[in-house]
Design an enzyme around this catalytic site. Sequence first.
Site, short mmCIF file in Angstrom:
data_model
loop_
_atom_site.label_atom_id
_atom_site.label_comp_id
_atom_site.label_asym_id
_atom_site.label_seq_id
_atom_site.Cartn_x
_atom_site.Cartn_y
_atom_site.Cartn_z
N SER A 1 0.82 -1.20 -0.02
CA SER A 1 -0.11 -0.05 -0.05
C SER A 1 0.77 1.22 -0.11
CB SER A 1 -1.02 0.07 1.35
OG SER A 1 -0.39 0.06 2.47
N HIS B 1 -2.67 -0.84 -3.10
CA HIS B 1 -3.88 -0.22 -2.77
C HIS B 1 -3.74 1.28 -3.15
CE1 HIS B 1 -4.23 -2.51 1.46
NE2 HIS B 1 -4.75 -2.92 0.61
N ASP C 1 -3.95 -5.22 5.84
CA ASP C 1 -4.47 -5.84 4.87
C ASP C 1 -3.33 -6.86 4.31
OD1 ASP C 1 -6.33 -7.08 2.84
OD2 ASP C 1 -5.76 -5.32 1.47
#
Length: 349
Positions: A18, A45, A137
Amino acid sequence: MSYFKNMQRRDIIVIGASSGGVMALKELVSNLPADFKGSVFIVLHIPAYSESRLPWILEKASKLQAVHPKDGDQIEPGKIYVAVNDHHLIVEEGKVRVKRGPKENRFRPSIDALFRSAAYVYGSRVIGIILSGVLNDGVSGLWTIQQQGGMAIVQDPDDAEQPQLPENTLEYVHADYTISALDMGPIISALVTEPAPERNKFTSQQLKLLELEVIIATKGNAFEMGIMDMGEFTPFTCPQCHGALVRLVENKFIRFRCHTGHAYTASSLLAELSEVVENKLWQTMRGLEEMDMLLSSIADQYKELGNVQASNLFRSKADESGKRAQLIHDLVFEQEQYSEDVRLNKEDV
């Protein structure tokens, strides 16, 4: 000789990142050879409204072709598949699925969704990699890959632009390698030549949950598929749809799913709830300010009609609403955004 020729190898590489992940991805792919035998799948992301140019960036940095796949594309060796914005990247046997399933950990695409699908279909052939980022995540998905006999590689937090995701991962997953992004290319190139071991066996309950979560990421229907029977009911509700949440535990890692399919780690749920609270405070302040304006307008109207008593009454009520709005205003700016990453902020310790 034919036995080794036909043996399956560690040729499915799934990568999650991310914030700060672009530089790490460029460093990683820059060291993959032109004849690389593995297939690479990447989730970075990005906002739903922002079209990713990551394939173009990675092609300039590497010797491999990088693409945004279309749903149903065949998996080819030596190719990099990059998740498109606002869609999960899922792998099936021999092909890629691009689906707009429920968000996981506030994201679509989700690292966990990709990692779980790879673990479910390819088991010990999978190499899972976590790079720079925040929150967690990908932690559950990497744990699942390792439980199925795959390998886990995590960027050294000291090498990451944003070390929180690697640090969170290392708390729950014993990585096979914790190295810099630049050093990953040669390691992966060597690993793809190795035969994959037998995949580990999940219990029937673990396998059922894994299959169910992979299917949810592709098309939802979590309630009909029985997700509420797979975990423990909680008093919490989903911040996105207000559905009931069930609690899922993997080793010591806690996750939540709602009956419509949204998924959260404890940290991402805390972050989302923090944002919801702030939004509610803003809405309350806005309501009180609107009430202040309406009461003031009514007071002005009565003043024009010569009814001083009524005008003063409504003016005093407007002042009360204005004071309450100011109190909420102050609370908004005192409200903090929380996630479990707060424990990694050394200045707060």
